[in-house]
Design a protein around this motif. Structure first.
Motif: not given
Lengths: 354, 355
Positions: B90-114
């Protein structure tokens, strides 16, 4: 108290691999089970609370003691250590051909039910999400694509403005609730194409404008893209894929690479089917938009024919004829995101009535 | 069949104290038929509970394999619970959902996430390996993992780049240190594993593993060139190049994995009392992989349980353990419980760790 069961085996103290021969005394009582171990020297342990039974003879106790029976525990004793749910699951797991067939059939029915339920759920969730959020996703996606796939348009600004004005009039007469912005770009990556991003904007490539020739034909394609935006297809598609992927990953598991590849393929096939459905819906709504604006719906049919045949543009004679026949005769494949030319032209002709 | 002695129910449970260790193959008693019942029940219950049961299904599956794997007549046990796996998932899934959601809205956040992912991955891998080890026991003593952040960063983040930059020439060197790190990072209770295979063994294995795949790739290239020469236009030079490279990498990866496993286990010891052996035939292992994939494909997945059991049994039968001192007492240490988040996150992300 009933007669106690005695089980021969080896007893381990917590955190040690050293074993001692022992007999486990198991006695059902009012509180549940009374379990002790009688060691080889005659000493008897304090009552032991069973944590887990594994391998039909390995008992782990609270506090870290462990007992391994010399032989698998008889069913009547093993069942004492299992909850009602565990016993039911164990019965389900015991192999028999009729049970396997019944479970297999139930599985297929469940998958079919999910196949119908996920698009419905995606549509419901998409409707509940605020427009502002969808537009934000579309705008951000457009900003990224501008960097990676689009160059400045070579279409004169006056012509762009005129197309935008006429597109706005189309939306007005068709009473669309969403009025997406329209951008023009040159794109070697996308070629002759038009894209509807979530919540708008719509991007039309210079290559498409050049291929179609007339502004009316370009507007016919814009009407199709407006239908995608109106019905929120892009957002629904994202939700569909996310739903299918989440379901596949939890159901099929992700610890086996072969299954992982299989589930990725299934998700693709699944999402391509939805994509084809959305395209067909946008085609038919696009025709209604054109009709409402008193534009000839055949413009869209002509645009699709031109797009279908664009691969044959450099050919001539027999080669051109063969290419045309081949392009138009393609049938729908599982892996297509758009309906096949044969189907698409067929239902468009039927809808236009010509 | 492997070259190890097979232990039956009447075989002596332990070798005599002080004797040269007699290798005993790991026994595996699971059957395809038995596992099919568990597999299809797991699938059914996971679907009707909208995936919730899949966490308990994972525990059931691992327990089936572990409980049927016996060493000197003692089975391995698995201690994770469905609830632990479910919470981690559940925790891992929540992290992935937040990641997908944030990077979909703000694509440049993929850099700090990576960047965060790159620096967080060694920590997650250590958590995953620790969880997996602490949940596994044999004779009441659990395994443990003692890897450090720095070494995991080196092996899982830096070394893949080094391997590519060296055009594969440093792969055997990296493999030697990676496999050694994997083995020596583990302990059985408080007793550490040791492994001291030489780099030259890994280079020799590398050349052996590359020989057949090179021939296979050349064969595929010749076949494609012949098809292309017939002139139907279906094959481009890219096809003629891609398929042989793919064939080479696939064959090589499977065979080198088997060879490295053999090298590692033959050099491995546990304290002063246990030695290990592995006799996996790279060709047979390759054949099992290819024929399993074909069987699963043809049966539309129904032979998956059979394929899993077949592969697992071959690996078990090809692995031997020698104990020189029967009465040796291994001790475990009381340690804090570690959550399943790391393992579930790594699983969700499709990262494969292990040997």
């Amino acid at each position: 108290m009933s007669t106690p069961h005695l089980v021969e085996g080896q007893f381990f103290q917590p955190l040690s691999s050293k074993s001692r021969a022992a007999r486990l005394r198991v006695e059902p009582c009012e509180e549940g089970l009374f379990v002790t171990a009688i060691l080889e020297d005659g000493d008897e342990t304090a009552p032991l609370a069973v944590d887990d039974l594994q391998a039909e003879g390995c008992l782990h106790f609270a506090g870290g003691c462990y007992f391994k029976a010399d032989r698998p525990l008889p069913q009547e004793i093993a069942s004492l250590f299992k909850s009602r749910t565990q016993r039911r699951i164990a019965r389900l797991e015991a192999f028999s051909l009729p049970k396997a067939l019944a479970l297999g059939l139930a599985l297929i029915l469940c998958v079919l039910a999910f196949r119908a339920a996920i698009p419905l759920a995606a549509s419901g969730i998409a409707a509940a999400l605020p427009d502002r959020l969808e537009r934000m996703i579309g705008e951000q996606a457009y900003a990224s694509m501008k960097v990676t796939g689009f160059a400045d348009s070579g279409i004169p600004p006056e012509r762009q403005q005129e197309l935008r004005r006429r597109a706005a009039a189309l939306a007005e007469t068709a009473r669309l609730t969403r009025r997406p912005e329209i951008f023009f770009h040159r794109s070697a990556l996308f070629g002759a194409n038009a894209l509807a991003l979530p919540g708008g904007p719509i991007v039309v490539t210079d290559e498409l404008v050049a291929l179609l020739g007339s502004d009316d034909a370009v507007l016919a394609v814009i009407a199709h893209e407006m239908a995608h935006v109106e019905r929120r297809h892009a957002l629904q598609q994202v939700l569909n894929v996310a739903g299918a992927a989440a379901m596949a990953s939890v159901v099929l598991g992700v610890d086996d690479s072969m299954i992982e590849e299989l589930s990725a393929t299934l998700i693709n096939v699944w999402s391509f089917k939805n994509s084809r459905d959305y395209e067909k819906e946008a085609d038919l709504i696009g025709l209604d938009i054109l009709r409402a604006a008193k534009l000839d719906p055949r413009l869209f049919l002509t645009a699709i024919e031109k797009l279908t045949l664009q691969g044959c543009a450099d050919l001539a004679g027999d080669a051109l004829a063969r290419c045309r026949d081949k392009s138009v005769a393609v049938e729908t494949g599982w892996m297509s995101t758009h309906p096949a030319a044969k189907d698409r032209l067929g239902y468009l002709r039927a809808a236009i009535g010509g | 069949m492997s070259e190890h002695t097979q232990s039956g129910p009447d075989a002596a449970a332990n070798p005599p104290a002080g004797a040269t260790p007699a290798f005993r193959a790991i026994d595996f008693h699971g059957t395809g038929k038995e596992y099919f019942g568990i597999w299809i029940s797991n699938l059914f219950l996971s679907i009707v509970t909208f995936g919730i049961y899949s966490a308990w299904a994972k525990v059931r599956r691992i327990k089936y394999f572990y409980n049927n794997t016996k060493l000197f007549d003692f089975p391995f046990n698995y201690h994770a619970t469905g609830k632990q796996i479910f919470t981690g998932r559940l925790i891992a899934f929540a992290v992935m959902v937040v990641y997908s959601f944030v990077t979909a809205i703000f694509p440049l956040t993929i850099i700090p996430f990576s960047i965060a992912f790159m620096f967080g991955l060694p920590w997650l891998i250590n958590r995953s390996l620790r969880f997996s080890a602490r949940m596994t026991s044999w004779r009441n003593v659990r395994l443990d993992w003692h890897g450090t952040y720095g070494k995991s960063f080196l092996f899982f983040i830096v070394c893949p780049f080094v391997a590519v930059l060296s055009l594969g020439t440093l792969v055997p060197m990296i493999a030697r240190y990676y496999y050694r790190y994997f083995a020596e990072g583990h302990s059985y209770g408080t007793t550490r594993f040791r492994a001291d295979a030489k780099v030259s063994q890994y280079y020799k294995g590398f050349l052996t593993a590359a020989l057949l795949p090179v021939l296979a790739a050349a064969g595929v290239a010749l076949l494609l060139a012949a098809i292309s020469a017939k002139g139907n236009g279906a094959l481009t030079p890219a096809h003629i190049l891609f398929f042989p490279i793919f064939a080479f990498l696939f064959f090589f990866q499977v065979m080198y994995h088997a060879i490295c496993r053999n090298i590692l286990l033959r050099s491995m010891t546990l304290g002063e009392v246990a030695t290990f052996d592995s006799q996996v035939s790279p060709l047979k292992f390759l054949w099992i992989g290819i024929s399993n994939a074909a069987a699963v494909l043809v049966s539309l997945g129904l032979l998956m349980p059979w394929a899993m059991i077949r592969r697992y049994r071959y690996l078990a039968e090809s692995t031997g353990v020698g104990l020189s001192e029967a009465s040796h007492e291994f001790l475990d240490a009381q340690t804090q419980t570690v959550g399943a988040f790391g393992q579930e996150f790594i699983d969700l992300d499709g990262i494969d760790i292990g040997i």
